[in-house]
Design an enzyme around this catalytic site. Structure first.
Site, PDB file in Angstrom:
ATOM      1  N   LYS A  64       1.427   7.273  -3.169  1.00 51.20           N
ATOM      2  CA  LYS A  64       0.983   8.624  -2.788  1.00 51.20           C
ATOM      3  C   LYS A  64       2.082   9.307  -1.954  1.00 51.20           C
ATOM      4  O   LYS A  64       2.341  10.499  -2.114  1.00 51.20           O
ATOM      5  CB  LYS A  64      -0.320   8.563  -1.995  1.00 51.20           C
ATOM      6  CG  LYS A  64      -1.544   8.166  -2.801  1.00 51.20           C
ATOM      7  CD  LYS A  64      -1.918   9.161  -3.888  1.00 51.20           C
ATOM      8  CE  LYS A  64      -2.448  10.476  -3.322  1.00 51.20           C
ATOM      9  NZ  LYS A  64      -2.933  11.366  -4.429  1.00 51.20           N
TER      10      LYS A  64
ATOM     11  N   TYR B  95      -0.584   1.462  -2.928  1.00 52.24           N
ATOM     12  CA  TYR B  95      -1.280   2.749  -3.144  1.00 52.24           C
ATOM     13  C   TYR B  95      -0.688   3.837  -2.257  1.00 52.24           C
ATOM     14  O   TYR B  95      -0.282   4.907  -2.739  1.00 52.24           O
ATOM     15  CB  TYR B  95      -2.780   2.593  -2.860  1.00 52.24           C
ATOM     16  CG  TYR B  95      -3.479   3.925  -2.630  1.00 52.24           C
ATOM     17  CD1 TYR B  95      -3.659   4.835  -3.678  1.00 52.24           C
ATOM     18  CD2 TYR B  95      -3.937   4.287  -1.359  1.00 52.24           C
ATOM     19  CE1 TYR B  95      -4.277   6.067  -3.457  1.00 52.24           C
ATOM     20  CE2 TYR B  95      -4.544   5.516  -1.134  1.00 52.24           C
ATOM     21  CZ  TYR B  95      -4.711   6.403  -2.183  1.00 52.24           C
ATOM     22  OH  TYR B  95      -5.315   7.619  -1.975  1.00 52.24           O
TER      23      TYR B  95
ATOM     24  N   THR C 205      -3.434  11.835   0.993  1.00 45.94           N
ATOM     25  CA  THR C 205      -4.287  10.983   1.826  1.00 45.94           C
ATOM     26  C   THR C 205      -3.682  10.771   3.211  1.00 45.94           C
ATOM     27  O   THR C 205      -2.452  10.831   3.381  1.00 45.94           O
ATOM     28  CB  THR C 205      -4.467   9.616   1.125  1.00 45.94           C
ATOM     29  OG1 THR C 205      -5.068   8.707   2.046  1.00 45.94           O
ATOM     30  CG2 THR C 205      -3.134   9.028   0.675  1.00 45.94           C
ATOM     31  N   ASP C 206      -4.530  10.439   4.184  1.00 48.68           N
ATOM     32  CA  ASP C 206      -4.018  10.101   5.518  1.00 48.68           C
ATOM     33  C   ASP C 206      -3.298   8.748   5.520  1.00 48.68           C
ATOM     34  O   ASP C 206      -2.571   8.425   6.457  1.00 48.68           O
ATOM     35  CB  ASP C 206      -5.151  10.121   6.566  1.00 48.68           C
ATOM     36  CG  ASP C 206      -6.289   9.151   6.279  1.00 48.68           C
ATOM     37  OD1 ASP C 206      -6.235   8.431   5.262  1.00 48.68           O
ATOM     38  OD2 ASP C 206      -7.251   9.120   7.079  1.00 48.68           O
ATOM     39  N   GLU C 207      -3.490   7.955   4.444  1.00 51.09           N
ATOM     40  CA  GLU C 207      -2.899   6.606   4.435  1.00 51.09           C
ATOM     41  C   GLU C 207      -1.372   6.647   4.390  1.00 51.09           C
ATOM     42  O   GLU C 207      -0.727   5.648   4.703  1.00 51.09           O
ATOM     43  CB  GLU C 207      -3.422   5.788   3.252  1.00 51.09           C
ATOM     44  CG  GLU C 207      -4.920   5.619   3.304  1.00 51.09           C
ATOM     45  CD  GLU C 207      -5.429   4.396   2.560  1.00 51.09           C
ATOM     46  OE1 GLU C 207      -4.618   3.560   2.149  1.00 51.09           O
ATOM     47  OE2 GLU C 207      -6.651   4.296   2.412  1.00 51.09           O
TER      48      GLU C 207
HETATM   49  P1  NAD Z   1     -11.041   8.366  -8.269  1.00 52.09           P
HETATM   50  O1  NAD Z   1     -10.363   7.051  -8.483  1.00 52.09           O
HETATM   51  O2  NAD Z   1     -12.496   8.403  -8.079  1.00 52.09           O
HETATM   52  O3  NAD Z   1     -10.727   9.323  -9.507  1.00 52.09           O
HETATM   53  C1  NAD Z   1      -9.445   9.449 -10.057  1.00 52.09           C
HETATM   54  C2  NAD Z   1      -9.546  10.239 -11.351  1.00 52.09           C
HETATM   55  O4  NAD Z   1      -8.221  10.385 -11.881  1.00 52.09           O
HETATM   56  C3  NAD Z   1     -10.387   9.561 -12.437  1.00 52.09           C
HETATM   57  O5  NAD Z   1     -11.244  10.493 -13.061  1.00 52.09           O
HETATM   58  C4  NAD Z   1      -9.341   9.039 -13.424  1.00 52.09           C
HETATM   59  O6  NAD Z   1      -9.820   8.965 -14.758  1.00 52.09           O
HETATM   60  C5  NAD Z   1      -8.236  10.069 -13.260  1.00 52.09           C
HETATM   61  N1  NAD Z   1      -6.938   9.510 -13.656  1.00 52.09           N
HETATM   62  C6  NAD Z   1      -6.387   8.343 -13.222  1.00 52.09           C
HETATM   63  N2  NAD Z   1      -5.208   8.140 -13.825  1.00 52.09           N
HETATM   64  C7  NAD Z   1      -4.978   9.220 -14.616  1.00 52.09           C
HETATM   65  C8  NAD Z   1      -3.923   9.606 -15.475  1.00 52.09           C
HETATM   66  N3  NAD Z   1      -2.845   8.814 -15.667  1.00 52.09           N
HETATM   67  N4  NAD Z   1      -4.010  10.775 -16.134  1.00 52.09           N
HETATM   68  C9  NAD Z   1      -5.079  11.573 -15.969  1.00 52.09           C
HETATM   69  N5  NAD Z   1      -6.138  11.262 -15.191  1.00 52.09           N
HETATM   70  C10 NAD Z   1      -6.065  10.095 -14.511  1.00 52.09           C
HETATM   71  O7  NAD Z   1     -10.280   9.052  -7.067  1.00 52.09           O
HETATM   72  P2  NAD Z   1     -10.867   9.982  -5.904  1.00 52.09           P
HETATM   73  O8  NAD Z   1     -11.450   9.125  -4.849  1.00 52.09           O
HETATM   74  O9  NAD Z   1     -11.669  11.046  -6.517  1.00 52.09           O
HETATM   75  O10 NAD Z   1      -9.502  10.577  -5.308  1.00 52.09           O
HETATM   76  C11 NAD Z   1      -8.967  11.791  -5.832  1.00 52.09           C
HETATM   77  C12 NAD Z   1      -7.664  12.100  -5.105  1.00 52.09           C
HETATM   78  O11 NAD Z   1      -7.919  12.245  -3.717  1.00 52.09           O
HETATM   79  C13 NAD Z   1      -6.608  11.015  -5.227  1.00 52.09           C
HETATM   80  O12 NAD Z   1      -5.353  11.642  -5.377  1.00 52.09           O
HETATM   81  C14 NAD Z   1      -6.686  10.253  -3.901  1.00 52.09           C
HETATM   82  O13 NAD Z   1      -5.423   9.716  -3.575  1.00 52.09           O
HETATM   83  C15 NAD Z   1      -7.065  11.381  -2.970  1.00 52.09           C
HETATM   84  N6  NAD Z   1      -7.837  10.984  -1.769  1.00 52.09           N
HETATM   85  C16 NAD Z   1      -8.971  10.234  -1.901  1.00 52.09           C
HETATM   86  C17 NAD Z   1      -9.717   9.930  -0.763  1.00 52.09           C
HETATM   87  C18 NAD Z   1     -10.994   9.116  -0.841  1.00 52.09           C
HETATM   88  O14 NAD Z   1     -11.557   8.754   0.197  1.00 52.09           O
HETATM   89  N7  NAD Z   1     -11.512   8.823  -2.041  1.00 52.09           N
HETATM   90  C19 NAD Z   1      -9.299  10.372   0.497  1.00 52.09           C
HETATM   91  C20 NAD Z   1      -8.112  11.117   0.588  1.00 52.09           C
HETATM   92  C21 NAD Z   1      -7.395  11.433  -0.559  1.00 52.09           C
HETATM   93  O1  DAU Z   2      -8.061   7.188   4.032  1.00 52.65           O
HETATM   94  C1  DAU Z   2      -8.153   7.774   2.759  1.00 52.65           C
HETATM   95  C2  DAU Z   2      -8.282   6.694   1.716  1.00 52.65           C
HETATM   96  O2  DAU Z   2      -9.597   6.193   1.832  1.00 52.65           O
HETATM   97  C3  DAU Z   2      -8.023   7.187   0.293  1.00 52.65           C
HETATM   98  O3  DAU Z   2      -6.693   7.600   0.191  1.00 52.65           O
HETATM   99  C4  DAU Z   2      -8.293   6.084  -0.726  1.00 52.65           C
HETATM  100  O4  DAU Z   2      -8.176   6.582  -2.041  1.00 52.65           O
HETATM  101  C5  DAU Z   2      -9.712   5.587  -0.516  1.00 52.65           C
HETATM  102  O5  DAU Z   2      -9.962   4.496  -1.386  1.00 52.65           O
HETATM  103  C6  DAU Z   2      -9.923   5.155   0.932  1.00 52.65           C
HETATM  104  O6  DAU Z   2      -9.134   3.977   1.230  1.00 52.65           O
HETATM  105  P1  DAU Z   2      -9.720   2.770   2.110  1.00 52.65           P
HETATM  106  O7  DAU Z   2      -8.961   1.556   1.797  1.00 52.65           O
HETATM  107  O8  DAU Z   2      -9.850   3.157   3.533  1.00 52.65           O
HETATM  108  O9  DAU Z   2     -11.220   2.722   1.478  1.00 52.65           O
HETATM  109  P2  DAU Z   2     -12.175   1.504   1.062  1.00 52.65           P
HETATM  110  O10 DAU Z   2     -13.509   2.120   0.756  1.00 52.65           O
HETATM  111  O11 DAU Z   2     -11.560   0.629   0.040  1.00 52.65           O
HETATM  112  O12 DAU Z   2     -12.292   0.694   2.412  1.00 52.65           O
HETATM  113  C7  DAU Z   2     -12.774   1.300   3.598  1.00 52.65           C
HETATM  114  C8  DAU Z   2     -12.695   0.259   4.708  1.00 52.65           C
HETATM  115  O13 DAU Z   2     -13.656  -0.754   4.433  1.00 52.65           O
HETATM  116  C9  DAU Z   2     -11.360  -0.441   4.792  1.00 52.65           C
HETATM  117  O14 DAU Z   2     -11.056  -0.711   6.161  1.00 52.65           O
HETATM  118  C10 DAU Z   2     -11.562  -1.743   4.040  1.00 52.65           C
HETATM  119  C11 DAU Z   2     -13.037  -2.047   4.288  1.00 52.65           C
HETATM  120  N1  DAU Z   2     -13.738  -2.764   3.185  1.00 52.65           N
HETATM  121  C12 DAU Z   2     -13.651  -2.263   1.927  1.00 52.65           C
HETATM  122  C13 DAU Z   2     -14.302  -2.902   0.882  1.00 52.65           C
HETATM  123  C14 DAU Z   2     -14.180  -2.373  -0.534  1.00 52.65           C
HETATM  124  C15 DAU Z   2     -14.505  -3.884   3.482  1.00 52.65           C
HETATM  125  O15 DAU Z   2     -14.607  -4.309   4.644  1.00 52.65           O
HETATM  126  N2  DAU Z   2     -15.153  -4.517   2.446  1.00 52.65           N
HETATM  127  C16 DAU Z   2     -15.061  -4.083   1.152  1.00 52.65           C
HETATM  128  O16 DAU Z   2     -15.656  -4.729   0.249  1.00 52.65           O
END
Ligand code: NAD
Ligand code: DAU
Length: 355
Positions: free
Chosen positions: A158, A154, A129-131
């Site tokens: 990562k 988190y 992730t970019d985080e």
């Molecule tokens: P998500 O939370 O939707 O899904 C995570 C999946 O991993 C689920 O299916 C869960 O059952 C599985 N899982 C969790 N713990 C596990 C374990 N111990 N063993 C096996 N499976 C397990 O997550 P996502 O949003 O699909 O993100 C996927 C990946 O991409 C993550 O590594 C996250 O850090 C990364 N990522 C997400 C975003 C985003 O915006 N969602 C952005 C950048 C990177």
């Molecule tokens: O940048 C990549 C990341 O993006 C991934 O690594 C994470 O897995 C993914 O969850 C996401 O993280 P964020 O914290 O940026 O996503 P989230 O959707 O939780 O929040 C997006 C923005 O919106 C953040 O600035 C917080 C804000 N927010 C979020 C929620 C849930 C609100 O203002 N209100 C809310 O209820």
């Protein structure tokens, strides 16, 4: 690659990636999906693939070392795409333990199993992730060389997993690639994250809880574009290399929420009480809330010819339409656990201040 192991394939990005591989790339090997099925997973998302001879599902926990080894013993895995993680920042603030176990220890177990596979293993792709880079001011971008500065449990977990992956490449010669991606949105995202939460709350006439002043900036990428980026790196990326992936689409949260409210008004019909923008409610900020993320993704564009295809306008419209259409999917993920999370995290709606 003849046998790809995808971890976390029942989560949001994993589902979209598996669909991309099996429906759009012409892949004719076997894809094994290892998933623990946490609250964030929904097996319904891939139910229609059950009859595909290229697809296998294994329920396993990455924290269980023996279970991970068994998957490698049972399948001739020659490539790994590692999505599985605890992924929600707010949950990591309320309870970091699961993030340490899955994101760090789980990744360690997977790396050990991959190392034991020896020369059979052609590629270990780690999805990050970019985080991990921390928070930007009003200007600048994260490049692949930006120093790590994770701010939440988190992102720290990562970052730790990224370091482990690179250490396995450096020390043991594991053929790794990494991607660091910005915020994804699109179909199949669990409605704890900003965009699906706001779509469903807007639809149901509930408050739209915006943290702080709503001016935190994220770089939004349509999830299918992330899937194509991961496939591109998996198949064409250079061993040991990291690629940033971004949407080239920075927006403040309040602007995103306003656009969602307007789209729901348009696609679901107006509410007699007035435009859904009126549901915006400012709530206390997330502790340690990163102010701005912005990705410089020139490397993957210039070296691998990838670029995001979907604009935010078309992608958001498709996403809102998908959530309005797939009420069956939404109902399935809104378990008792989901209700508990919403009540614990947001409390009574009256805690907020209506905009
Ligand atoms: P998500 O939370 O939707 O899904 C995570 C999946 O991993 C689920 O299916 C869960 O059952 C599985 N899982 C969790 N713990 C596990 C374990 N111990 N063993 C096996 N499976 C397990 O997550 P996502 O949003 O699909 O993100 C996927 C990946 O991409 C993550 O590594 C996250 O850090 C990364 N990522 C997400 C975003 C985003 O915006 N969602 C952005 C950048 C990177
Ligand atoms: O940048 C990549 C990341 O993006 C991934 O690594 C994470 O897995 C993914 O969850 C996401 O993280 P964020 O914290 O940026 O996503 P989230 O959707 O939780 O929040 C997006 C923005 O919106 C953040 O600035 C917080 C804000 N927010 C979020 C929620 C849930 C609100 O203002 N209100 C809310 O209820």
């Amino acid at each position: 690659m003849e046998c790809i192991l995808v971890t976390g394939g029942c989560g949001f990005i994993g589902v979209n990636f598996i669909r991309h591989v099996l429906e759009e790339t012409g892949f004719d090997g076997v894809l094994v999906n290892l998933d623990k099925l946490t609250y964030a997973a929904n097996p319904l998302s891939l139910a229609d693939l059950e009859g595909d001879p290229r697809y296998r599902f294994v329920r396993a926990d990455l924290c269980d070392r023996d279970a991970v080894d068994r998957v490698f013993a049972d399948h001739p895995v020659d490539a790994v795409v590692h999505f599985a993680a605890e992924s929600h920042v707010d949950r990591s603030i309320r309870g970091p333990g699961a993030f340490i176990h899955t994101n760090i220890v789980g990744t360690f177990h997977l790396l050990e199993a991959a190392r034991a596979a020896g020369s059979r293993l052609k590629r270990f792709h780690h999805v990050s992730t970019d985080e991990v880079f921390g928070s930007l001011g009003e200007t600048g971008f994260f490049t692949e060389d930006t120093p790590y500065h994770p701010n939440s449990p988190y992102s720290a977990s990562k970052a730790a997993s990224d370091h482990l992956v690179r250490a396995y490449a450096h020390t043991y010669g594991l053929p790794v690639t990494l991607t660091n991606c910005s915020n994804n949105y699109g179909p199949y995202q669990f409605p704890e994250k900003l965009i699906p939460l706001m779509i469903l709350n807007a639809l149901e006439g509930r408050p739209l809880p915006v943290y702080g002043d709503g001016q935190n900036v994220r770089d939004w990428l349509y999830v299918r574009d992330h899937a194509t980026a991961v496939w591109r790196v998996l198949t064409q990326g250079q061993d040991g290399r990291t690629y940033n992936v971004g949407g080239i689409n920075e927006l403040p949260n309040l602007e995103v929420v306003h656009r969602i409210a307007d789209l729901v008004d348009e696609l679901a019909g107006a509410r007699p009480e007035g435009p859904r923008r009126g549901l915006v409610t400012f709530v206390p900020d997330r502790p340690g809330h990163d102010r701005r993320y912005a990705i410089d993704c020139r490397r993957i564009q210039e070296e691998l010819g990838w670029r995001p295809e979907e604009s935010f306008d078309t992608g958001l419209r498709r996403t809102v339409a998908w959530y309005l259409d797939r009420r069956d999917w939404v109902e399935q993920v809104r378990s008792g656990e989901y209700q508990t999370w919403i009540e614990t995290h947001y409390g009574a709606p009256a805690e907020g201040v209506r905009a």
